[in-house]
Design an enzyme around this catalytic site. Structure first.
Site, mmCIF file in Angstrom:
data_model
loop_
_atom_site.group_PDB
_atom_site.id
_atom_site.type_symbol
_atom_site.label_atom_id
_atom_site.label_comp_id
_atom_site.label_asym_id
_atom_site.label_seq_id
_atom_site.Cartn_x
_atom_site.Cartn_y
_atom_site.Cartn_z
ATOM 1 N N ASP A 45 1.091 -1.520 0.305
ATOM 2 C CA ASP A 45 -0.012 -0.346 0.029
ATOM 3 C C ASP A 45 0.628 1.338 -0.079
ATOM 4 O O ASP A 45 1.726 1.503 1.504
ATOM 5 C CB ASP A 45 -1.597 0.012 1.157
ATOM 6 C CG ASP A 45 -2.418 -1.184 1.200
ATOM 7 O OD1 ASP A 45 -1.591 -2.154 0.868
ATOM 8 O OD2 ASP A 45 -3.330 -0.892 1.633
ATOM 9 N N LYS B 68 -6.152 3.567 -2.778
ATOM 10 C CA LYS B 68 -7.066 2.990 -1.243
ATOM 11 C C LYS B 68 -7.342 4.839 -1.747
ATOM 12 O O LYS B 68 -6.952 5.556 -1.620
ATOM 13 C CB LYS B 68 -6.210 2.736 -1.352
ATOM 14 C CG LYS B 68 -6.417 2.838 0.864
ATOM 15 C CD LYS B 68 -4.928 1.717 1.536
ATOM 16 C CE LYS B 68 -4.950 1.950 2.610
ATOM 17 N NZ LYS B 68 -3.971 1.887 3.909
ATOM 18 N N LYS C 149 -10.331 0.084 -2.106
ATOM 19 C CA LYS C 149 -9.995 -0.311 -0.961
ATOM 20 C C LYS C 149 -10.419 1.068 0.268
ATOM 21 O O LYS C 149 -9.560 2.786 -0.044
ATOM 22 C CB LYS C 149 -8.710 -0.595 -0.150
ATOM 23 C CG LYS C 149 -8.284 -0.765 1.115
ATOM 24 C CD LYS C 149 -7.128 -0.947 1.450
ATOM 25 C CE LYS C 149 -6.143 -1.411 2.952
ATOM 26 N NZ LYS C 149 -5.459 -1.586 3.031
#
Length: 221
Positions: A92, A155, A185
């Site tokens: 991430d 995300k 996400k």
């Protein structure tokens, strides 16, 4: 309890059970792994300095350029490569939010490409936008850059930015932009079952939660 067909198990299978507090210890991470197994979540997400993690049966994710994104792209790439070498299967990464705010989307693209090239195409790459700090136009452009660079997910948030975390509006905008070609996400400030369901209904395909048990306890079995 929220009025939803989503069950506890269904939502658990979408969760990255997360521990990114600066004061986290190796004992805390061992507890996170044990709880992840008990809850049946998809993955754990820990700080890169905690790797490698013994987590048989649990997928391990980590963060890169976290939480500010103000790291040189080559540093992000090296950090990501080391994390993969130490067992992380998902990365991430935080973009340079300032580049997005100023409209320099070529810099955002180059940043993501550097990390993608450093880790190859086997590990999953999620791109953290810090959506609460961006305009709608910037969110769309960063999502497009992430897709062009070969990312697997976009995300919303780190959960550490003063502007806030995930919102239904941002998730809908991101999901509409990537059109199912990338995952979405939602992360940051999701503390109840109702909030988790709202994010899923807005288009989230993965959730980043630190208070996972409390969220899942509010869902039907």
């Amino acid at each position: 309890m929220p009025d939803t067909a989503l069950t506890r198990a269904h939502v658990a299978a979408m969760v990255d059970h997360t521990l990114l507090k600066p004061e986290a210890t190796s004992t805390d991470v061992r507890g996170l792994v044990d709880e992840a197994r008990d809850l049946g979540v998809y993955a754990i997400c820990v700080s890169p300095s905690m790797l490698p993690v013994r987590a048989e049966g649990v997928l391990v994710a980590t963060v890169v350029g976290f939480p500010s994104g103000k790291h040189h792209s080559l540093i992000k790439g090296a950090e990501a490569r080391l994390a993969v070498d130490q067992g992380a299967r998902e990365i991430d990464m935080v973009i340079d939010v300032g580049a997005a705010v100023s409209g320099d989307y070529n810099a955002v693209l180059a940043d993501i490409l550097t990390v993608r090239e450093a880790i190859g195409f086997d590990p999953v790459l999620k791109v953290i936008l810090e959506s609460a700090a961006l305009s709608d136009d910037a969110i769309v452009e960063v999502c497009r850059a992430a897709e062009q660079a070969g990312a697997d997910f976009v995300k919303t948030s780190t959960g550490f930015h003063p502007s806030g975390g995930a919102s239904e509006h941002a998730v809908k905008l991101m999901a509409g932009t990537v059109g199912g070609r990338l995952g979405v996400k939602a992360s940051g400030g999701i503390r109840t079952a109702e909030a988790a369901v709202a994010m899923i209904e807005a288009g989230a395909t993965r959730l980043g939660l630190s208070g996972t048990r409390a969220v899942l306890d509010g869902l039907p079995r």
